[in-house]
Design an enzyme around this catalytic site. Structure first.
Site, PDB file in Angstrom:
ATOM      1  N   SER A  39       0.829  -1.198   0.000  1.00 23.16           N
ATOM      2  CA  SER A  39       0.000   0.000   0.000  1.00 23.16           C
ATOM      3  C   SER A  39       0.873   1.261   0.000  1.00 23.16           C
ATOM      4  CB  SER A  39      -0.951  -0.050   1.199  1.00 23.16           C
ATOM      5  OG  SER A  39      -1.945   0.948   1.106  1.00 23.16           O
ATOM      6  N   ASP A 132      -9.930  -3.360  -5.059  1.00 22.27           N
ATOM      7  CA  ASP A 132      -9.069  -2.379  -4.400  1.00 22.27           C
ATOM      8  C   ASP A 132      -9.097  -1.085  -5.205  1.00 22.27           C
ATOM      9  OD1 ASP A 132      -6.997  -0.908  -3.268  1.00 22.27           O
ATOM     10  OD2 ASP A 132      -5.491  -2.462  -3.530  1.00 22.27           O
ATOM     11  N   HIS A 162      -8.207  -4.824  -0.767  1.00 23.95           N
ATOM     12  CA  HIS A 162      -6.995  -4.210  -0.232  1.00 23.95           C
ATOM     13  C   HIS A 162      -6.781  -4.642   1.219  1.00 23.95           C
ATOM     14  CE1 HIS A 162      -3.939  -0.961  -0.445  1.00 23.95           C
ATOM     15  NE2 HIS A 162      -4.110  -0.933   0.859  1.00 23.95           N
TER      16      HIS A 162
END
Length: 190
Positions: A39, A132, A162
Site C-alpha cells: 500500500s 481495491d 486491499h
C-alpha cells in the site's frame, strides 16, 4: 500527518543509503538489495527506486510493490468505483493522500505514477487485489514499466480486497503471502 511528504521518503531513502553504505558490517551483499512494501509502503518503495535512479544512489536489485498506492489523482476506474469495499475504499484513499501530501503539490517522488520516465528502474513484482481502489493504478504502473523496458511480473488476485491478505486463515491469503516470499527469494538469489 504531522510529517507530510517528503519526510517518509527521506527516511526510507536514508535507510537504503545507510544499508548500502554499511553492507560489509551488516554482512549483506550490496548488489542484492531490494525495496518493497504494501500500500503506502509500496508507494515509498517505488519512490525510493525513482530517487535512487535519478540521483545515482545505491543500486536496487528489485522492487516488490504489493497493492501499491501510486497515484494521488485517483482517476482510474477502480479508484472511482470502489467506494464501499471492505477496509479500504475511495474516501480512505483520499484522506491518506491529503495527509501524506500536506499542502504541497504531488510530484513523482510523492506519487510515482506521475513520473514521465520509468526506464532504468529495477525489475518489479506488482501485486493487486481485485476489489481495491488502487488496483488499476498498480496495473497501469506495471504496464508502463514494461513499456519502458523494465522486467515486471504482475499478479492480480481475484476475489481479494486491499489488505485482505491479513486474513491469515483464508487460503488465498496464504497463497499471496507465500508468493511474496517466493518472489523475493527468486529476485535476490545468487
Amino acid at each position: 500527518p504531522e510529517h507530510p511528504f517528503p519526510a517518509a521518503l527521506d527516511d526510507a531513502y536514508a535507510v537504503l543509503a545507510w544499508t548500502a553504505g554499511n553492507a560489509d558490517a551488516l554482512g549483506i551483499d550490496p548488489a542484492r538489495i531490494a525495496v518493497g512494501g504494501h500500500s503506502a509502503g509500496a508507494n515509498l518503495a517505488a519512490a525510493v527506486a525513482l530517487r535512487a535512479r535519478d540521483h545515482h544512489g545505491p543500486a536496487i536489485r528489485f522492487q516488490l510493490l504489493n497493492q501499491p498506492g501510486l497515484d494521488d489523482r485517483q482517476d482510474s476506474w477502480s479508484a472511482r468505483n470502489f467506494t464501499d469495499t471492505p477496509w479500504f475504499y475511495r474516501d480512505k484513499a483520499t484522506a491518506g493522500w491529503r495527509h501524506y501530501l500536506g499542502p504541497g503539490p504531488a510530484t513523482p517522488y510523492a506519487a510515482p505514477a506521475r513520473a514521465a520516465d520509468l526506464s532504468g528502474l529495477p525489475p518489479a513484482y506488482i501485486s493487486t487485489a481485485e476489489f481495491d481502489p488502487n488496483r488499476d493504478e498498480g496495473l497501469d504502473y506495471g504496464l508502463r514499466l514494461l513499456r519502458a523496458g523494465v522486467p515486471v511480473e504482475i499478479h492480480q488476485w481475484p476475489g481479494t480486497f486491499h489488505g485482505s491478505q491479513a486474513i491469515l486463515s483464508a487460503e488465498v491469503s496464504q497463497r499471496q503471502n507465500a508468493e511474496l516470499g517466493a518472489v523475493l527469494r527468486r529476485a535476490l538469489a545468487g
